[in-house]
Design a protein around this motif. Sequence first.
Motif, mmCIF file in Angstrom:
data_model
loop_
_atom_site.group_PDB
_atom_site.id
_atom_site.type_symbol
_atom_site.label_atom_id
_atom_site.label_comp_id
_atom_site.label_asym_id
_atom_site.label_seq_id
_atom_site.Cartn_x
_atom_site.Cartn_y
_atom_site.Cartn_z
ATOM 1 N N ASP A 39 0.834 -1.212 0.000
ATOM 2 C CA ASP A 39 0.000 0.000 0.000
ATOM 3 C C ASP A 39 0.871 1.266 0.000
ATOM 4 O O ASP A 39 0.492 2.302 0.512
ATOM 5 C CB ASP A 39 -0.953 0.003 1.202
ATOM 6 N N GLY A 41 2.313 4.563 -1.250
ATOM 7 C CA GLY A 41 1.797 5.619 -2.122
ATOM 8 C C GLY A 41 2.875 6.211 -3.025
ATOM 9 O O GLY A 41 4.078 5.987 -2.836
ATOM 10 N N ASP A 42 2.440 6.987 -4.032
ATOM 11 C CA ASP A 42 3.374 7.620 -4.971
ATOM 12 C C ASP A 42 4.000 8.870 -4.347
ATOM 13 O O ASP A 42 3.399 9.521 -3.482
ATOM 14 C CB ASP A 42 2.634 8.041 -6.243
ATOM 15 N N ASN A 81 -1.510 3.926 0.905
ATOM 16 C CA ASN A 81 -1.676 4.535 -0.436
ATOM 17 C C ASN A 81 -1.695 6.063 -0.401
ATOM 18 O O ASN A 81 -2.377 6.708 -1.194
ATOM 19 C CB ASN A 81 -2.961 4.017 -1.110
ATOM 20 N N THR A 83 -0.363 9.541 -1.218
ATOM 21 C CA THR A 83 0.558 10.202 -2.163
ATOM 22 C C THR A 83 1.237 11.372 -1.471
ATOM 23 O O THR A 83 0.593 12.115 -0.716
ATOM 24 C CB THR A 83 -0.240 10.705 -3.389
ATOM 25 N N ALA A 132 2.532 -0.165 -4.449
ATOM 26 C CA ALA A 132 1.159 -0.598 -4.733
ATOM 27 C C ALA A 132 0.895 -0.608 -6.235
ATOM 28 O O ALA A 132 0.086 -1.395 -6.742
ATOM 29 C CB ALA A 132 0.167 0.327 -4.024
ATOM 30 N N GLN A 133 1.599 0.261 -6.974
ATOM 31 C CA GLN A 133 1.376 0.360 -8.427
ATOM 32 C C GLN A 133 1.959 -0.833 -9.178
ATOM 33 O O GLN A 133 1.632 -1.056 -10.342
ATOM 34 C CB GLN A 133 2.043 1.647 -8.962
#
Length: 334
Positions: A39, A41-42, A81, A83, A132-133
Motif C-alpha cells: 500500500d 503511495g506515490d 496509499n 501520495t 502498490a502500483q
Amino acid sequence: MAEKSNFVDQIKVFCRSGHGGAGSKHFMRTKFNPMAGPDGGDGGRGAHIILRGNKNLWTLLHLRYHKNILAENGESGSGNNSTGRSGKDVYIDVPLGTIALDEETGVKEAEILEDGQEVILMPGGRGGLGNAQFATPTNQAPEYAQPGEPGQEGFKILELKVLADVGLVGFPNAGKSTLLSVVTAAKPKIADYAFTTINPQLGMVEYRNGTSFCIADLPGIIEGAAEGRGLGHRFLRHIERNSILLFMIPADSKDHKKEYDILHNELEQYNPEMLQKDFVIAVSKSDMLDDELKEAISRELPPDIPHVFISSVTQQGLSELKDLLWKVLNQPSP
C-alpha cells in the motif's frame, strides 16, 4: 546614472526545479495479517518554475535581488496509499515582451506576450510510483518502488524586448526625447549630447475619444550599431517589437536622405525582418522652415513613406503626427 540602474532589460538567474518525491515501499499490516498487501503511495511532483506575464511590470529590476530561484522538492509517498505532497510551484512575474534563453545553448525557451500568460520554464521531477502500483496477480508483494525523478537546474537569461506600438528611431540629438516629453506623460532626461537616453523610455499618447497608444524612445542609433558599436545590439533588440518605426530626422541635417538611408541600413543588417514594419518619417525641429525649404526636404525623402514636419517646441505638426500614427497603427493587415 540612476536612470540606468532602474531599467534592467537583461538578467541572469540560476533556477533549480524540485525533485520528485520517492514512491513508498510499504505493506499494509492488519491485526490478523501483518503482510496484507502493498500500500505504498506515490511520491509528489517536484515544483515547477513558471514564468508569468504581468502587465504592471516594465523592467526586470525586481529579479536583481532574486538571482537564485530554488523550487521545493515533492514529498515521498507513504503507507495506506498516501501520495506525497507536490512541491509548491514558483512563479516568476515578468513584463510583457520577456524572453527566456538557456545560457549554455542560447536557445529561446519561452516568450511572454500576454498578461497572465504562464510558461513552465523548468519542470519539476515526476514523483516515483509506490509499490502498490507494481502489484500484479503473479507478484502480489513487490519489494520495490520508484525513486522520484530529479529536477532540472541551470542558468537562464531573461531579456526584455520593449512592447510599444511606436518606436522612435534616429541619431542622437534628433529630438526624440523632446517629442516624447511633449506628446506623452513620460519625463525623459533631455540633453543635447549623445546617449542621453541610455534605456528605453515609454509613454502613453492620449488620442481622441479616450483612446491611446504606447510610444517608446529608444537609445540613439549610430552607424555601426548592427556590429555592436555604441549601444548597438542592446538598442536594436528593443526595436524588434514595435509595430511602427518612427524615423526622426532633424530639419537641420546636412543630408536628410543619407541620414534615413543609414538608419534603414542599420536595421536591415541587424534583422531584415525589421523592414516588414510600417515606417513613418518625422522631420523634427521644423519651426524654422518655410514652405520652400519643406518642399525641398520632401523631395529628398523616400516617396513611398509618409512624412510629417513637426516641432516639439512650438507643437507644430503634432496633431498631424498623432493622426498619421493612429491611421497606420489601425490600418487593416494586408
